[in-house]
Design a protein around this motif. Sequence first.
Motif, short mmCIF file in Angstrom:
data_model
loop_
_atom_site.label_atom_id
_atom_site.label_comp_id
_atom_site.label_asym_id
_atom_site.label_seq_id
_atom_site.Cartn_x
_atom_site.Cartn_y
_atom_site.Cartn_z
N ASN A 30 10.96 24.47 51.90
CA ASN A 30 9.62 25.08 51.94
C ASN A 30 9.58 26.41 51.21
OD1 ASN A 30 8.58 22.99 53.41
ND2 ASN A 30 8.49 24.07 55.36
N LEU A 31 10.61 27.23 51.45
CA LEU A 31 10.66 28.55 50.82
C LEU A 31 10.71 28.44 49.30
CD1 LEU A 31 13.08 30.60 53.10
CD2 LEU A 31 10.64 30.99 52.76
N PHE A 32 11.49 27.46 48.81
CA PHE A 32 11.60 27.26 47.37
C PHE A 32 10.30 26.69 46.78
CE2 PHE A 32 16.15 27.69 48.05
CZ PHE A 32 16.55 28.35 46.89
N MET A 33 9.62 25.85 47.56
CA MET A 33 8.43 25.15 47.05
C MET A 33 7.15 25.98 47.14
SD MET A 33 9.32 22.36 45.73
CE MET A 33 7.79 21.45 45.54
N MET A 34 7.12 26.96 48.05
CA MET A 34 5.88 27.72 48.30
C MET A 34 5.27 28.32 47.01
SD MET A 34 4.98 30.64 51.07
CE MET A 34 5.85 30.13 52.51
N PRO A 35 6.04 29.08 46.21
CA PRO A 35 5.44 29.66 44.99
C PRO A 35 4.90 28.57 44.05
CG PRO A 35 7.63 30.55 45.38
CD PRO A 35 7.45 29.41 46.33
N TYR A 36 5.63 27.45 43.94
CA TYR A 36 5.23 26.35 43.05
C TYR A 36 3.92 25.74 43.51
CZ TYR A 36 5.32 21.77 40.77
OH TYR A 36 4.99 20.65 40.04
N ILE A 37 3.79 25.49 44.82
CA ILE A 37 2.56 24.90 45.38
C ILE A 37 1.38 25.83 45.13
CG2 ILE A 37 1.38 24.25 47.54
CD1 ILE A 37 4.19 23.33 48.57
N MET A 38 1.60 27.13 45.36
CA MET A 38 0.52 28.11 45.18
C MET A 38 0.07 28.17 43.73
SD MET A 38 1.57 31.17 47.69
CE MET A 38 0.15 32.11 47.17
N LEU A 39 1.01 28.10 42.84
CA LEU A 39 0.72 28.16 41.41
C LEU A 39 -0.10 26.94 40.99
CD1 LEU A 39 1.74 30.26 39.27
CD2 LEU A 39 3.31 28.48 38.50
N LYS A 40 0.33 25.76 41.45
CA LYS A 40 -0.31 24.50 41.06
C LYS A 40 -1.67 24.31 41.72
CE LYS A 40 2.52 22.56 38.17
NZ LYS A 40 2.11 22.48 36.76
N SER A 41 -1.80 24.73 42.98
CA SER A 41 -3.05 24.47 43.72
C SER A 41 -4.11 25.52 43.45
CB SER A 41 -2.77 24.41 45.21
OG SER A 41 -2.31 25.66 45.65
N GLY A 42 -3.70 26.63 42.83
CA GLY A 42 -4.64 27.72 42.55
C GLY A 42 -5.16 28.35 43.83
N ILE A 43 -4.36 28.30 44.87
CA ILE A 43 -4.80 28.83 46.18
C ILE A 43 -4.98 30.35 46.13
CG2 ILE A 43 -2.62 29.29 47.39
CD1 ILE A 43 -3.86 27.61 49.72
N GLY A 44 -4.32 30.98 45.16
CA GLY A 44 -4.45 32.43 45.01
C GLY A 44 -5.87 32.86 44.72
N VAL A 45 -6.65 31.98 44.09
CA VAL A 45 -8.03 32.31 43.71
C VAL A 45 -8.98 32.15 44.90
CG1 VAL A 45 -9.81 31.84 41.96
CG2 VAL A 45 -7.41 31.31 41.46
N GLU A 46 -8.58 31.28 45.85
CA GLU A 46 -9.44 30.99 47.02
C GLU A 46 -9.60 32.22 47.92
OE1 GLU A 46 -11.10 28.16 47.85
OE2 GLU A 46 -10.46 27.20 45.98
N SER A 47 -10.38 32.04 48.96
CA SER A 47 -10.66 33.15 49.87
C SER A 47 -9.41 33.59 50.63
CB SER A 47 -11.74 32.75 50.86
OG SER A 47 -11.19 31.86 51.80
N LEU A 48 -9.48 34.79 51.13
CA LEU A 48 -8.37 35.39 51.89
C LEU A 48 -8.06 34.56 53.15
CD1 LEU A 48 -6.76 38.02 51.39
CD2 LEU A 48 -8.18 39.10 53.13
#
Length: 193
Positions: free
Chosen positions: A55-73
């Motif tokens: 999970n720790l290794f995959m978290m940054p990859y998932i966030m990058l691919k899903s664009g969750i950083g752009v979503e709401s807080l």
Amino acid sequence: GFIFQVASFQGVAVRSLSTSSPHDHPEHGRLVYKGNLAKTVLGVKFFSYSTSIFNLFMMPYIMLKSGIGVESLLVQAAFYGLIGIFTFVTPVTLHILTKGYVIRLYYKDEVDTYTAITYNAILAEKATVFHQKDVKIPDITRMFTTFYAKTKSMLVNPMLFPNPQDYNHLMGYDKSSFFKFEDLEEVKEADER
């Protein structure tokens, strides 16, 4: 590379389990108990740890691919919270519940001491030495505790002691007979009065 490392580590863990089957440790005394869930506890903990690392290794990859950083807080907080629960809370909870599970118990007659082998947080065997007088039985039945050795909670299955006398001695049942003859006499006298 990561999946291969996990697989090879699992291979080493399984190999070390199968090669260490003779549990003769004369320095600990004679083997009086063997927990039958040792491999299950190790397997579950190992699976939980490897999932958390994954999970720790995959978290940054998932966030990058899903664009969750752009979503709401709020979405971000919920996502982190969920991943956090699976990554940290599950292994910690598992460790707390299973840290007292006794894999093997040795007894030294001449000094009346026990050595309990349990798993520590990094899945290595840990030896705890205690005297029979250090054994305290909890007042109320606890789910993951049969007795306390000093302050450490220990879990054993009474049915797995090849010699029931060993269990009775560990728990101190052999020295404190619950009904002594004098006690019975006192009860009889009180009844007559």
